[in-house]
Motif scaffolding. Sequence first.
Motif, PDB file in Angstrom:
ATOM      1  N   ALA A 106      62.097  14.566   7.859  1.00 56.79           N
ATOM      2  CA  ALA A 106      62.430  13.187   7.500  1.00 56.79           C
ATOM      3  C   ALA A 106      62.219  12.260   8.682  1.00 56.79           C
ATOM      4  O   ALA A 106      61.651  11.162   8.538  1.00 56.79           O
ATOM      5  CB  ALA A 106      63.878  13.123   7.022  1.00 56.79           C
ATOM      6  N   ALA A 107      62.659  12.685   9.857  1.00 59.40           N
ATOM      7  CA  ALA A 107      62.493  11.859  11.052  1.00 59.40           C
ATOM      8  C   ALA A 107      61.018  11.622  11.357  1.00 59.40           C
ATOM      9  O   ALA A 107      60.606  10.500  11.700  1.00 59.40           O
ATOM     10  CB  ALA A 107      63.185  12.519  12.240  1.00 59.40           C
ATOM     11  N   ALA A 108      60.197  12.668  11.229  1.00 64.90           N
ATOM     12  CA  ALA A 108      58.765  12.524  11.507  1.00 64.90           C
ATOM     13  C   ALA A 108      58.119  11.514  10.563  1.00 64.90           C
ATOM     14  O   ALA A 108      57.332  10.657  10.990  1.00 64.90           O
ATOM     15  CB  ALA A 108      58.072  13.879  11.402  1.00 64.90           C
ATOM     16  N   VAL A 116      55.719   4.082  14.870  1.00 63.73           N
ATOM     17  CA  VAL A 116      56.175   4.385  16.228  1.00 63.73           C
ATOM     18  C   VAL A 116      55.059   5.124  16.968  1.00 63.73           C
ATOM     19  O   VAL A 116      54.460   6.055  16.407  1.00 63.73           O
ATOM     20  CB  VAL A 116      57.458   5.242  16.175  1.00 63.73           C
ATOM     21  N   PRO A 117      54.751   4.741  18.206  1.00 61.52           N
ATOM     22  CA  PRO A 117      53.679   5.398  18.953  1.00 61.52           C
ATOM     23  C   PRO A 117      53.897   6.910  19.070  1.00 61.52           C
ATOM     24  O   PRO A 117      55.034   7.396  19.053  1.00 61.52           O
ATOM     25  CB  PRO A 117      53.739   4.725  20.323  1.00 61.52           C
ATOM     26  N   ALA A 121      57.388   8.991  19.357  1.00 56.60           N
ATOM     27  CA  ALA A 121      57.792   9.811  18.215  1.00 56.60           C
ATOM     28  C   ALA A 121      58.037  11.255  18.637  1.00 56.60           C
ATOM     29  O   ALA A 121      59.019  11.884  18.221  1.00 56.60           O
ATOM     30  CB  ALA A 121      56.724   9.748  17.125  1.00 56.60           C
ATOM     31  N   ARG A 122      57.143  11.775  19.453  1.00 55.46           N
ATOM     32  CA  ARG A 122      57.306  13.155  19.927  1.00 55.46           C
ATOM     33  C   ARG A 122      58.588  13.286  20.743  1.00 55.46           C
ATOM     34  O   ARG A 122      59.341  14.260  20.594  1.00 55.46           O
ATOM     35  CB  ARG A 122      56.094  13.552  20.759  1.00 55.46           C
ATOM     36  N   ILE A 332      62.571   3.432  16.965  1.00 57.59           N
ATOM     37  CA  ILE A 332      61.971   2.395  16.121  1.00 57.59           C
ATOM     38  C   ILE A 332      62.079   1.022  16.769  1.00 57.59           C
ATOM     39  O   ILE A 332      61.130   0.232  16.772  1.00 57.59           O
ATOM     40  CB  ILE A 332      62.641   2.389  14.730  1.00 57.59           C
ATOM     41  N   SER A 333      63.236   0.715  17.334  1.00 57.39           N
ATOM     42  CA  SER A 333      63.462  -0.627  17.882  1.00 57.39           C
ATOM     43  C   SER A 333      62.834  -0.816  19.258  1.00 57.39           C
ATOM     44  O   SER A 333      62.505  -1.935  19.642  1.00 57.39           O
ATOM     45  CB  SER A 333      64.962  -0.907  17.973  1.00 57.39           C
ATOM     46  N   ALA A 334      62.677   0.275  19.994  1.00 60.69           N
ATOM     47  CA  ALA A 334      62.087   0.180  21.341  1.00 60.69           C
ATOM     48  C   ALA A 334      60.974   1.212  21.463  1.00 60.69           C
ATOM     49  O   ALA A 334      61.130   2.229  22.142  1.00 60.69           O
ATOM     50  CB  ALA A 334      63.165   0.405  22.404  1.00 60.69           C
ATOM     51  N   PRO A 335      59.851   0.990  20.782  1.00 62.77           N
ATOM     52  CA  PRO A 335      58.766   1.988  20.787  1.00 62.77           C
ATOM     53  C   PRO A 335      58.218   2.273  22.192  1.00 62.77           C
ATOM     54  O   PRO A 335      57.685   3.344  22.429  1.00 62.77           O
ATOM     55  CB  PRO A 335      57.702   1.353  19.896  1.00 62.77           C
TER      56      PRO A 335
END
Length: 530
Positions: A106-108, A116-117, A121-122, A332-335
Motif C-alpha cells: 500500500a505504501a509503495a 514521490v521521487p 520512496a525507497r 509525500i509532503s517533503a519529497p
Amino acid sequence: MGTRWNFASWAWISLGCVSLIATITAWAWWATGGESPYPLDDTFIHLAMAKNLASGHWGIHPEEVANASSSPLYTALITVLGIAGVPWLWTPLVLNVLSAILLLGAAAQILKHFAVPINTARFALAGLVVLLPLPYIAQFGMEHTLHSALTLLFVSAAIRALNGGRIGPVLILGPLMMGIRLESAFIIGITGLSLLVLSRFQDALFLGIASSAPMLALGLINVSLGEHFLPNSILLKAGLSSGGSVWMVPLAVLQKSVLQAFAAPYFIAILVVLIAAADAALKQAREWQDPRVLWPMASALAIVGHLCFANVGWLYRYEVYLVALSVVGFAISAPRPKRWMLLVVVIPLAFRTWQCVSVLPSAILHINSQQVQMAHFVQQNFDTEAIAAHDIGAIAFFSHARILDLAGLASRNVLDRRLSGNFDTSDIRRMAVERNVKLAIIYDSWFQGEGSTRQFWIGPKLPATWVKAGEWRLRMPAVIGDQTVSFYATSLESLPDIQTSLDNYASRLPERVRYMPVTIGLQGQSGSLN
C-alpha cells in the motif's frame, strides 16, 4: 522504469521484512523449545476468543460470555484462518506476515501515486520496516500491523475523495478500520470534518453511519448477550465510573496528553517536522486539500488526538499506525527533505527501534517462562476446574479451565465492581466461593491495594484465608508483569493437591525459572520458602 522500480523495491523490501520476521520466529521457536513465538499474553486472548468463536461462542471459555476483544474483526480473521486449516497457534503470525506485505505494498502504491521521487520512496519503504519497526510489531501477532496498513489505505482514499475522487473506497475502509482498532475514529473524524468544510454534508453523514455501523451492531449483540456495549478492555482502560465531575474532563484530557507526551517524546519531534513540512507545502500549493498539505496535517491531528484520548508505550504497539502515517506523510509532503527534518525524525525513532529490538527477546522468553508454563500447568492438573487469574490469555487458549479473571477483562462481575470503584478483598473471596475456585495464579505485587484509572489491573489485597502453595521466579529481570508468579490455594483443603502438582511440574520448567515451594504460612503472614 518507475513502475518496474516500484514493484522491485516493494518486493525486495517485503522479502527482507518477512525474512526478519521468520528469523525472529525461528529463534523464538528454538529458545522456547517449540512452545510459542509471541512476546505478549494478549495474543492468546485473541486466539482463545477465535477458537471459541469457531464453535459459535463469544468469550474466552465456553461457559461464560465475555466481550474481551477490542478488535473483533481481527479476532474474526483469526477464526477464518483457523477454520481454513492454519494451525491455531500460528494464525496470528500468518495474518501479520500478510498484513506486513499489504502495508508495504500500500505504501509503495501511495508513494507512486503521489509522484514521490524514487530515492525518497525507497527511503520511506525502508523506514517503515526499520522505524515502526515492522518485524517487531508483526511478532506480537496482534492487530496493529493490519490496522497500520488499513490506515494508510484509508488516508490515501480520503485525500483522493477530498480532491474530487470517489467516496466509495472511504466508506468501505472506514468500517474495516473501526473493526480493527477504535483509535481509527481520530482519522475518520478528521476526514468527516474535512468533508463538512467542503460542504459535502451527505458524504460526511454516510461516512459517519458506515464507520459506526459495525461497532454499533456488535455493541447491540453484546448487550443482548448480557455484556456491556463497549469492549471490556476499553471500559477498563477508560476508567469509567459513576464518580467525578464532567467539568474535570478537560483537565483530565490535558493531564493525559502531557503525560503521554513525556512517555513518547518522539511524537513531539514528529509533530514539529510534520507541521513544518505542511507549512512549506501550503506556501507552494496554496490549497489545503493538496496531498502534500493534507496528509501531514491529518497525521499531526491524529497524533494529538491519540495523545489526548488513547495510550502510548506498553511495548510501543499502540501508536504504530501513527508512525506509519507520519513516515509516508513526511515522504509525500517533503519529497526532497531538508537535512534537519531527517535528523529530527529519524534519530528519536531510531532510538525507539533500538528499545523495541532490545526488549523483544526478553519479552518472548518471559511469556514462555510464565504465561505459557502456567497454561500447561493448568492443562495438566486442573484442566476443567475453576481457577482465578489475571493474565488469562495463554491459560484460556491451552486449557479448558473456567477462569475467574481478577482483572475484569473476561469476568463481568469483576468488571462491574472495578468500574464502580468498589472492588475489594471481600469481592474476591465471595466470587471465588461462588465459582468453587480452588487455585489462584497471580502476581503478588498486583494485589496490594485498590485499582486506579491508569492501572486498572491493580487489585485489592488477597483474602487472608488464601494459602500460598509456591512461587515461580524468573532468574532474569521482568520485562512485563512481575518477576515472580504465585500460586494460592483458596483453602487449606485444596493446598496438598496444589503443592503436589507444583512439585511434579517443577521438572518441566525451563532453566530460567526457579520453583520456590512454600513450607508453611497463610497469605498475609510470613511463610517461608525453600
